[in-house]
Structure formats: structure tokens, C-alpha cells
Design an enzyme around this catalytic site. Structure first.
Site, PDB file in Angstrom:
ATOM      1  N   SER A  30       0.805  -1.228   0.000  1.00  0.00           N
ATOM      2  CA  SER A  30       0.000   0.000   0.000  1.00  0.00           C
ATOM      3  C   SER A  30       0.838   1.278   0.000  1.00  0.00           C
ATOM      4  O   SER A  30       0.495   2.235  -0.706  1.00  0.00           O
ATOM      5  CB  SER A  30      -0.953   0.009   1.198  1.00  0.00           C
ATOM      6  OG  SER A  30      -1.843  -1.077   1.141  1.00  0.00           O
ATOM      7  N   LYS A  80      -8.451  -7.551  10.759  1.00  0.00           N
ATOM      8  CA  LYS A  80      -9.584  -6.842  10.165  1.00  0.00           C
ATOM      9  C   LYS A  80     -10.878  -7.011  10.958  1.00  0.00           C
ATOM     10  O   LYS A  80     -11.695  -6.094  11.015  1.00  0.00           O
ATOM     11  CB  LYS A  80      -9.769  -7.285   8.707  1.00  0.00           C
ATOM     12  CG  LYS A  80      -8.588  -6.889   7.831  1.00  0.00           C
ATOM     13  CD  LYS A  80      -8.708  -7.385   6.407  1.00  0.00           C
ATOM     14  CE  LYS A  80      -7.453  -7.055   5.619  1.00  0.00           C
ATOM     15  NZ  LYS A  80      -7.536  -7.484   4.209  1.00  0.00           N
ATOM     16  N   ASP A 117     -11.735  -3.983   0.781  1.00  0.00           N
ATOM     17  CA  ASP A 117     -11.067  -5.079   0.074  1.00  0.00           C
ATOM     18  C   ASP A 117     -11.916  -5.633  -1.067  1.00  0.00           C
ATOM     19  O   ASP A 117     -11.442  -5.765  -2.198  1.00  0.00           O
ATOM     20  CB  ASP A 117     -10.751  -6.213   1.051  1.00  0.00           C
ATOM     21  CG  ASP A 117      -9.516  -5.947   1.900  1.00  0.00           C
ATOM     22  OD1 ASP A 117      -8.775  -5.007   1.588  1.00  0.00           O
ATOM     23  OD2 ASP A 117      -9.299  -6.694   2.868  1.00  0.00           O
ATOM     24  N   GLY A 143     -12.081 -15.167   6.527  1.00  0.00           N
ATOM     25  CA  GLY A 143     -11.631 -14.117   7.435  1.00  0.00           C
ATOM     26  C   GLY A 143     -12.047 -12.746   6.935  1.00  0.00           C
ATOM     27  O   GLY A 143     -13.009 -12.613   6.170  1.00  0.00           O
TER      28      GLY A 143
END
Length: 274
Positions: A30, A80, A117, A143
Site C-alpha cells: 500500500s 480486520k 477489500d 476471514g
């Protein structure tokens, strides 16, 4: 002292910070995507990676959130879902997903969380001329990333969506969550296999570490299948290598990352983006 590269951000006392937290953290890409965008926009903002250990997660994030020049955090593996407990407000996509990958400080010092995402991957696929609408999907991993992909693919018209996780209960919870939000996606728990699906997605961290194998014993792949791995590094995971050997179209984690870059800029209100 050598000259500072024109591509290198200059950090001073006025620099606004955004962090990215995870364990491990060395693999994240990122900063390579977002920091040049900040610089091109003339912004004194920098994205910094922070390696946060599981036993220090709450203390570390609360310490970061207390910094006066920190505007937000990006959250990656494996935090997350855990990070949801630290925000005051959860946006609709995050509520459907049950996880967040971005946290933003508001003007009143409260914190909002959202998930990009899945939408990022759908957008990244569209940039490559690919659509999931009307296509069957085998998704491995329930997940944070897998949940986001499942919801976003369902919203984009994928059906049916088969869900597999080594923790079957986790896959069942995700199937129920997607069914409640988008029943037409026909989400269901299944054993991992490639046969019978148009699209195969790995949304687990398996393939990130050296020596990793496949995320599951999926059997043989067919050349008509699209195979996606959300891992950004390495660029060619064991799953993608197997898919390429079978003649499949493959998409790596960079597509999700670049697809969500503009959404993250909007979320963090970088340069007044909305």
C-alpha cells in the site's frame, strides 16, 4: 549527504500520518501505491507501515489513535475483524462484512471504520475487463478479506458462491451473513475444489510465506477458469503458479490494492476527495 529522490516524500513537522498495521507487515504494498499519489496531489501526507504484534494489538492501536497528527489507519492481516471493536461508527459495507480494513478519525475525534477489500477487487477486475456477474465462485478463506470479497462479489452478481475455510463454523457464519444481505448469491459452505466453478479465489494468507503451498487441495484446474489470489507479495503465489501452468487467466493481489486506492483516498478525505 546524498540528495533526496524526487519520488521520496519529504517528512516534516506538518506531515499528516496514515498508518497500516498488520502481522507480518513487510509484505504490504500500500505505501508504494498511495504515497506517490499523495505526492502527485501535492499533499504533505505519508502512509507508514507499523508491525503490531497480537499480544500488543489493543495497546498499540490505542496509542496510535491518540497521536494528534494521525488521521487514520489501514488494517491488514490478521486484524480486520478485531479492529471493529476499536471504532465508534461502522459503515454499511463493514457491517455486512463483519470486518474493517480502514479507520478514520472524525472532526469530533470519534472513529469510523469501513471495508474496501471486496469493492477494491471488483473494481480492479473491472479495470482488467473482467466481471464476476453471473459466474460461479469458489472462495477459500472466511476471514476479513474473504468476508469482504464474498459480500462484494455477491453485490456484483456472482452466483452461486461456495465458501471454504479450515474453520467450518467461520464459513457458516459468513454464508449466513451473505445470505441475509444478498440471498440471490446462493452462498453455501463447501469443500475446497476447483472443478465446477468459473472463478477460484484465495483470500487466505497461505502463499505469502516462503515454503507455503496451496491454500487447500483444490484438485485440477481448467484453462477456462479465472484464478485470483488476494496476496500482494509474492506476485506469483503457489496457487497462481499452478493456475498459470494450467493455462488459466490469473489476477494477483495488486488488482485489489490498486482498485481500492481511490476509495481509500475518499475515505480518508485526502485532498478533499469525496
Amino acid at each position: 549527504m546524498s540528495e533526496i529522490s524526487a519520488a521520496q516524500p519529504v517528512i516534516d513537522g506538518s506531515t499528516r500520518l496514515i498508518g497500516i498495521v498488520g502481522d507480518p507487515i513487510a509484505q504490504v504494498k500500500s505505501p508504494l501505491v498511495l504515497n506517490p499519489r499523495f505526492k502527485m496531489a501535492g499533499l504533505n501526507t505519508v502512509l507508514v507501515p507499523f508491525h503490531v504484534l497480537p499480544e500488543a494489538f489493543d495497546a498499540s492501536l490505542r496509542g496510535l489513535m491518540a497521536l494528534g497528527n494521525l488521521d487514520g489507519l489501514i488494517v491488514t492481516v490478521p486484524y480486520k475483524a478485531r479492529a471493529m471493536g476499536l471504532v465508534d461508527r461502522i459503515e454499511p459495507m463493514a457491517a455486512k462484512t463483519g470486518a474493517i480494513n480502514a479507520m478514520r478519525r472524525e472532526a469530533d475525534q470519534s472513529w469510523s471504520g469501513d471495508m474496501f477489500d471486496g469493492r477494491g477487487l471488483v473494481r480492479g477486475l473491472a479495470d482488467e475487463g473482467l466481471s464476476v456477474a453471473g459466474r460461479s465462485v469458489m472462495l477459500i478463506g472466511a476471514g476479513g478479506a474473504g468476508s469482504a470479497v464474498a459480500v462484494a462479489f455477491a453485490e456484483a452478481g456472482a452466483s452461486p458462491i461456495a465458501l471454504h475455510d479450515i474453520d467450518r463454523a467461520k464459513a457458516s457464519v459468513l454464508a449466513a451473513r451473505v445470505t441475509k444481505a444478498i440471498p440471490a448469491a446462493q452462498p453455501h459452505v463447501a469443500e475446497a475444489r476447483a472443478r465446477g466453478f468459473d472463478i477460484m479465489v484465495n483470500a487466505t494468507p497461505v502463499g505469502m510465506a516462503s515454503g507455503d503451498g496451496l491454500p487447500a487441495d483444490i484438485g485440477a484446474l481448467s484453462s477456462f477458469q479465472l484464478v485470483i489470489d488476494v496476496i500482494a507479495a509474492p506476485e506469483v503465489t503457489p496457487l497462481l503458479a499452478k493456475a498459470r501452468a494450467a493455462g488459466c487467466r490469473t489476477v494477483g493481489g495488486k488488482a485489489m490494492l490498486t482498485g481500492q486506492a481511490a476509495e481509500l483516498e475518499k475515505f480518508f478525505r485526502i485532498g478533499g476527495a469525496r
